[in-house]
Write an enzyme that holds these catalytic residues in place. Structure first.
Site, PDB file in Angstrom:
ATOM      1  N   ASP A  63       0.827  -1.203   0.000  1.00 41.05           N
ATOM      2  CA  ASP A  63       0.000   0.000   0.000  1.00 41.05           C
ATOM      3  C   ASP A  63       0.863   1.256   0.000  1.00 41.05           C
ATOM      4  OD1 ASP A  63      -2.347  -1.471   0.068  1.00 41.05           O
ATOM      5  OD2 ASP A  63      -2.502  -1.421   2.249  1.00 41.05           O
ATOM      6  N   TYR A 124       6.989  -9.806   6.799  1.00 46.50           N
ATOM      7  CA  TYR A 124       6.976  -8.366   7.022  1.00 46.50           C
ATOM      8  C   TYR A 124       7.547  -8.048   8.398  1.00 46.50           C
ATOM      9  CZ  TYR A 124       3.833  -7.355   3.063  1.00 46.50           C
ATOM     10  OH  TYR A 124       3.278  -7.199   1.808  1.00 46.50           O
TER      11      TYR A 124
END
Length: 285
Positions: A63, A124
């Site tokens: 994003d 992540y």
């Protein structure tokens, strides 16, 4: 579904990183917004002097504002274009790309490789500090400031209850026709000597906003606003909870993407395209 490379083309694996703060995410968008995909595709077209744009496929779409250290993509190039440019492609791209995105490796991919569908996990990291003075100015673009003291042990205890295969609908922004079933392989927290608390989050795949929603829930546990049991109860409810806060994107970095051995790439590619259901769910085998 076949993912064969067109005759006369070569599939090239790209390993890359970027600072996401000035990008409107990975994927190309209408309206001229700056994106990582658009930037790289424009640079590829320029350095190869091609009249067409060669489209990238990426392991994980990030994003706006999210960073990547170990992103992976692939692109199918005409064999003659690859043969002409392969030796100097990295250097030419480095000269063309802006300094907030770098490609570190460009190599012919093994048979059956697909950057997205062949991946077996993505890892992540989310970085946060609870230092009362705030974030080190040199790290402000990559670390979130949380202005309540955080109990890392409580956050780890809550995180353990979410591991495994579940429907993460409560922590995802739903997309039409897409499943929210994922296998969360790791969710752990560690505070370093400088006081930076890093969440390591690894799963076979992630649905939209999943990592930042999980982090938001764990921060509420860490600062004492919710009990250790709360995130698991939210998960079991299976619906979005307004109390789950999606944290800001700048603390999030895609660190690494994992792939199976070359001989298993094609099988993983096919398997990942199947829509999953949980055991016992309607329609499940």
């Amino acid at each position: 579904m076949s993912d064969d490379v067109e005759p006369g083309a070569v599939r090239v694996r790209l390993d890359l990183s970027y600072d996401g703060r000035d990008f409107s995410g990975w994927a190309k968008q209408a309206g001229g917004r700056r994106t990582v995909q658009g930037e790289i595709e424009d640079a590829l077209r320029t350095v190869t002097r091609s009249p067409v744009t060669y489209e990238l496929t990426v392991a994980g779409r990030t994003d706006a504002g999210v960073h990547a250290r170990g992103q992976v993509a692939h692109v199918d190039l005409p064999a003659e274009v690859w043969a002409e440019h392969r030796e100097k492609l990295l250097k030419r791209l480095a000269g063309r790309l802006s300094r907030d995105v770098r490609i570190w490796r460009a190599e012919e991919a093994p048979a059956g490789f697909n950057a997205r569908f062949s991946a077996i996990w993505r890892r992540y990291a989310y970085r946060v500090t609870d230092h009362p003075g705030g974030v080190d100015p040199l790290l402000r673009g990559h670390v979130l400031w949380h202005d309540w003291p955080l109990d890392v042990d409580a956050m780890n205890a809550a995180s353990e209850r979410l591991l495994g295969e579940h429907d993460f609908a409560a922590y995802c922004k739903r997309r039409e026709g897409a499943t929210t079933i994922r296998t969360l392989q790791r969710l752990s927290w560690e505070r370093d000597a400088a006081g930076i608390i890093t969440a390591t989050v690894r799963a076979d795949a992630f649905c939209h906003n999943m990592v930042r929603s999980l982090v938001g829930a764990m921060l509420f546990v860490g600062d004492g606003h919710r009990p250790v049991e709360w995130p698991a109860k939210v998960l079991a409810a299976g619906v979005r909870d307004s109390a789950v806060h999606v944290v800001r994107p700048h603390g999030l970095t895609l660190e690494e993407v994992g792939y199976p051995a070359d001989g298993l790439l094609a099988a993983r590619n096919r398997e990942a395209r199947n829509k999953r259901t949980l055991p016992g769910a309607p329609g499940c085998c």
